[in-house]
Design a protein around this motif. Sequence first.
Motif, PDB file in Angstrom:
ATOM      1  N   ASP A  41     -22.035  -8.060 -46.984  1.00  0.00           N
ATOM      2  CA  ASP A  41     -22.932  -7.556 -48.016  1.00  0.00           C
ATOM      3  C   ASP A  41     -24.328  -7.231 -47.484  1.00  0.00           C
ATOM      4  O   ASP A  41     -25.214  -6.856 -48.252  1.00  0.00           O
ATOM      5  CB  ASP A  41     -23.068  -8.584 -49.144  1.00  0.00           C
ATOM      6  CG  ASP A  41     -21.772  -8.802 -49.890  1.00  0.00           C
ATOM      7  OD1 ASP A  41     -20.934  -7.876 -49.927  1.00  0.00           O
ATOM      8  OD2 ASP A  41     -21.587  -9.908 -50.428  1.00  0.00           O
ATOM      9  N   PHE A  42     -24.546  -7.380 -46.178  1.00  0.00           N
ATOM     10  CA  PHE A  42     -25.873  -7.232 -45.598  1.00  0.00           C
ATOM     11  C   PHE A  42     -25.881  -6.260 -44.435  1.00  0.00           C
ATOM     12  O   PHE A  42     -24.872  -6.076 -43.750  1.00  0.00           O
ATOM     13  CB  PHE A  42     -26.383  -8.581 -45.070  1.00  0.00           C
ATOM     14  CG  PHE A  42     -26.594  -9.599 -46.140  1.00  0.00           C
ATOM     15  CD1 PHE A  42     -27.831  -9.746 -46.731  1.00  0.00           C
ATOM     16  CD2 PHE A  42     -25.550 -10.387 -46.573  1.00  0.00           C
ATOM     17  CE1 PHE A  42     -28.031 -10.681 -47.722  1.00  0.00           C
ATOM     18  CE2 PHE A  42     -25.732 -11.332 -47.567  1.00  0.00           C
ATOM     19  CZ  PHE A  42     -26.979 -11.475 -48.141  1.00  0.00           C
ATOM     20  N   VAL A  43     -27.044  -5.660 -44.203  1.00  0.00           N
ATOM     21  CA  VAL A  43     -27.302  -4.903 -42.980  1.00  0.00           C
ATOM     22  C   VAL A  43     -28.588  -5.430 -42.362  1.00  0.00           C
ATOM     23  O   VAL A  43     -29.481  -5.915 -43.063  1.00  0.00           O
ATOM     24  CB  VAL A  43     -27.426  -3.375 -43.215  1.00  0.00           C
ATOM     25  CG1 VAL A  43     -26.104  -2.783 -43.650  1.00  0.00           C
ATOM     26  CG2 VAL A  43     -28.527  -3.050 -44.189  1.00  0.00           C
ATOM     27  N   ILE A  44     -28.667  -5.331 -41.054  1.00  0.00           N
ATOM     28  CA  ILE A  44     -29.884  -5.697 -40.329  1.00  0.00           C
ATOM     29  C   ILE A  44     -30.776  -4.467 -40.305  1.00  0.00           C
ATOM     30  O   ILE A  44     -30.391  -3.412 -39.810  1.00  0.00           O
ATOM     31  CB  ILE A  44     -29.566  -6.163 -38.904  1.00  0.00           C
ATOM     32  CG1 ILE A  44     -28.675  -7.409 -38.946  1.00  0.00           C
ATOM     33  CG2 ILE A  44     -30.859  -6.428 -38.131  1.00  0.00           C
ATOM     34  CD1 ILE A  44     -28.119  -7.813 -37.590  1.00  0.00           C
ATOM     35  N   VAL A  45     -31.979  -4.592 -40.869  1.00  0.00           N
ATOM     36  CA  VAL A  45     -32.928  -3.477 -40.918  1.00  0.00           C
ATOM     37  C   VAL A  45     -33.838  -3.498 -39.687  1.00  0.00           C
ATOM     38  O   VAL A  45     -34.123  -2.458 -39.103  1.00  0.00           O
ATOM     39  CB  VAL A  45     -33.763  -3.534 -42.217  1.00  0.00           C
ATOM     40  CG1 VAL A  45     -34.765  -2.404 -42.278  1.00  0.00           C
ATOM     41  CG2 VAL A  45     -32.853  -3.516 -43.434  1.00  0.00           C
ATOM     42  N   GLU A  46     -34.288  -4.678 -39.320  1.00  0.00           N
ATOM     43  CA  GLU A  46     -35.162  -4.857 -38.159  1.00  0.00           C
ATOM     44  C   GLU A  46     -34.842  -6.212 -37.548  1.00  0.00           C
ATOM     45  O   GLU A  46     -34.319  -7.093 -38.227  1.00  0.00           O
ATOM     46  CB  GLU A  46     -36.639  -4.877 -38.567  1.00  0.00           C
ATOM     47  CG  GLU A  46     -37.135  -3.644 -39.265  1.00  0.00           C
ATOM     48  CD  GLU A  46     -38.565  -3.800 -39.779  1.00  0.00           C
ATOM     49  OE1 GLU A  46     -39.358  -4.565 -39.191  1.00  0.00           O
ATOM     50  OE2 GLU A  46     -38.880  -3.153 -40.788  1.00  0.00           O
ATOM     51  N   GLY A  87     -21.261 -20.219 -36.583  1.00  0.00           N
ATOM     52  CA  GLY A  87     -22.093 -19.380 -37.440  1.00  0.00           C
ATOM     53  C   GLY A  87     -22.815 -18.296 -36.659  1.00  0.00           C
ATOM     54  O   GLY A  87     -23.004 -17.188 -37.144  1.00  0.00           O
ATOM     55  N   ALA A  88     -23.195 -18.602 -35.433  1.00  0.00           N
ATOM     56  CA  ALA A  88     -23.910 -17.627 -34.608  1.00  0.00           C
ATOM     57  C   ALA A  88     -23.037 -16.414 -34.296  1.00  0.00           C
ATOM     58  O   ALA A  88     -23.539 -15.299 -34.165  1.00  0.00           O
ATOM     59  CB  ALA A  88     -24.382 -18.286 -33.318  1.00  0.00           C
ATOM     60  N   ALA A  89     -21.723 -16.608 -34.211  1.00  0.00           N
ATOM     61  CA  ALA A  89     -20.827 -15.494 -33.936  1.00  0.00           C
ATOM     62  C   ALA A  89     -20.817 -14.496 -35.094  1.00  0.00           C
ATOM     63  O   ALA A  89     -20.586 -13.307 -34.891  1.00  0.00           O
ATOM     64  CB  ALA A  89     -19.417 -16.006 -33.668  1.00  0.00           C
ATOM     65  N   LEU A  90     -21.075 -14.972 -36.319  1.00  0.00           N
ATOM     66  CA  LEU A  90     -21.081 -14.077 -37.481  1.00  0.00           C
ATOM     67  C   LEU A  90     -22.163 -13.012 -37.377  1.00  0.00           C
ATOM     68  O   LEU A  90     -21.959 -11.874 -37.783  1.00  0.00           O
ATOM     69  CB  LEU A  90     -21.276 -14.879 -38.772  1.00  0.00           C
ATOM     70  CG  LEU A  90     -20.116 -15.766 -39.191  1.00  0.00           C
ATOM     71  CD1 LEU A  90     -20.513 -16.605 -40.399  1.00  0.00           C
ATOM     72  CD2 LEU A  90     -18.888 -14.950 -39.490  1.00  0.00           C
ATOM     73  N   ILE A  91     -23.315 -13.384 -36.864  1.00  0.00           N
ATOM     74  CA  ILE A  91     -24.433 -12.443 -36.788  1.00  0.00           C
ATOM     75  C   ILE A  91     -24.066 -11.258 -35.892  1.00  0.00           C
ATOM     76  O   ILE A  91     -24.506 -10.134 -36.120  1.00  0.00           O
ATOM     77  CB  ILE A  91     -25.727 -13.143 -36.324  1.00  0.00           C
ATOM     78  CG1 ILE A  91     -26.953 -12.366 -36.763  1.00  0.00           C
ATOM     79  CG2 ILE A  91     -25.775 -13.360 -34.855  1.00  0.00           C
ATOM     80  CD1 ILE A  91     -27.338 -12.534 -38.164  1.00  0.00           C
ATOM     81  N   LYS A  92     -23.241 -11.489 -34.905  1.00  0.00           N
ATOM     82  CA  LYS A  92     -22.821 -10.415 -34.000  1.00  0.00           C
ATOM     83  C   LYS A  92     -21.986  -9.369 -34.723  1.00  0.00           C
ATOM     84  O   LYS A  92     -21.922  -8.221 -34.296  1.00  0.00           O
ATOM     85  CB  LYS A  92     -22.051 -10.985 -32.823  1.00  0.00           C
ATOM     86  CG  LYS A  92     -22.907 -11.828 -31.914  1.00  0.00           C
ATOM     87  CD  LYS A  92     -22.101 -12.417 -30.788  1.00  0.00           C
ATOM     88  CE  LYS A  92     -22.990 -13.318 -29.946  1.00  0.00           C
ATOM     89  NZ  LYS A  92     -22.243 -13.978 -28.883  1.00  0.00           N
TER      90      LYS A  92
END
Length: 103
Positions: A41-46, A87-92
Amino acid sequence: MRNYETLSQATDDLAKRGYTLDFNLTEEGLLCDGVQCSIADFVIVEFYRFEGFSSPDDLAVVYALERSDGGKGILVTGYGISADGPGAALIKGMKFKDGMHPQ
């Protein structure tokens, strides 16, 4: 993208620009105000990387995130030696807005 000397400068400026939600990374996704959310549900903007002054092992990343419903917030995570855990793997797996990619 802007340049910040400190993590607090980045988070303060992002908050002034409307990134007011506080996200925490969990093994299942993102937690905001006690509600578990999917990273889909999210995108990284910066994003901004910081190295601690006292130790090169003290590393952090500030992510400006935008939710599909328009909500905007900040996620602060460690990287390098402090970025262990499932959890850190999710950010990738998160998408970047407008084709932006980390260098």
